[in-house]
Design an enzyme around this catalytic site. Sequence first.
Site: not given
Length: 429
Positions: A22, A107, A196, A257, A400
Amino acid sequence: MTTTPTKEGSAAVQARRVLVLNSGSSSVKYQLLDMNNRSRLAIGLVERIGEETSRLLHTPLTGGDAETRERTGRIPDHAAALKEAAEELAADGLGLDSPELAAIGHRVVHGGLRFTRPTVITDEVLTEIERLVPVAPLHNPANITGIRTAQALRPDLPQVAVFDTAFHTTMPEHAARYAIDVETADAHRIRRYGFHGTSHAYVSRKAAELLGRTPEEVNVIVLHLGNGASASAVAAGRCVETSMGLTPLEGLVMGTRSGDIDPAVTFHLKRVAGMSTDEIDVLLNKKSGLLGLCGDNDMREIRRRIDDGDERAALAFDIYVHRLKKYIGAYSAVLGRVDAVVFTAGVGENSAPVREAAIAGLEELGLVVDAGLNAVRSGEPRLISPNYARVAVAVVPTDEELEIADQTFALVGQAESAGQEVPVGEVDN
Ligand code: ADP
């Protein structure tokens, strides 16, 4: 080591390990998994790549004690980071030159509309991922660097891209399109992609399992609440709506965010506050959300401050929860029938107060949380709603990396068992 006898009677190694990478702009997270039992052999992280204070943390998981080793000092780029990670793995007898390594799974944040499933990376695929850089300028370049670095390290090995957007490509047009001029939108590939996706796919499947049903039999709302946060509505195993859009900025209140705002706020900041586009980008992506509201983006710290009577922290928490409630309500309407609301990721898995507050008052939607069950700390998927509740509320830890490893291994295995040669991208040195 698993071996299979060859026709000649010698033993050939059956490759059943997958390395998951990742790659972020200044970090690389990696995990080496043994797909015989889907266990982790080692995990690691290289952070602050390119700075004087780079750091590598490596934890082998094959022995009894999982002791983390640390390297510090400047690691100039991703190639150096992966080389150092490979050295650490080799020190544990898990070298990346091992014939047991079957593939490397990456990823990749943005796969646009083209990549709807995991894909073996060829030169053409890499070119397409590059073409998507304008819609994912923060993420895809780092992912590409990670892929090229891994290709250089093991040019003979299949590399697989697992896209954050893939799970959301089933969203119907009416959910994916913004109501803006169609020609402009299409010319610049402006639409809602969602992110996601690997987590939403994994968690919605696990939630069905927890309910003792197949994914096709259930409708679930997944709330992935990490530092980044997103919601998705999954009907019969297919994503029909998600909260992130063209970029991961849309939707829920996140660590740093803003999530949803009136788009005209950006014109206002430019025209009235005199901010540049880049400054607005940084404001909304890095200095907003919980951090912008109260100065902290870690939910643990926010809860501590609330316990101490801090009003700013309390308001930030309320804004965060209010947005969650709006999405739960909206997605209940989108789905029509909801079987479960599922919390996952750092905040979703660990913060009982967030779960309690997000579900409070939603009895009319069939949603109730049992305080005792909600207080239980566990790494296992679990129900936190009482037996009588019409809709299940659950906590399902996301994974993940395991999902990327599973998808990578399945893809490589499928291609091999179908007698096809797994394409390997050429190295661009
Ligand atoms: P990401 O992968 O998006 O960086 P994670 O899913 O690991 O994030 O979530 C990180 C966030 O989870 C932290 O910023 C913190 O707010 C939250 N978190 C982690 N542990 C806890 C906890 N015990 N209680 C409340 N919040 C937690």
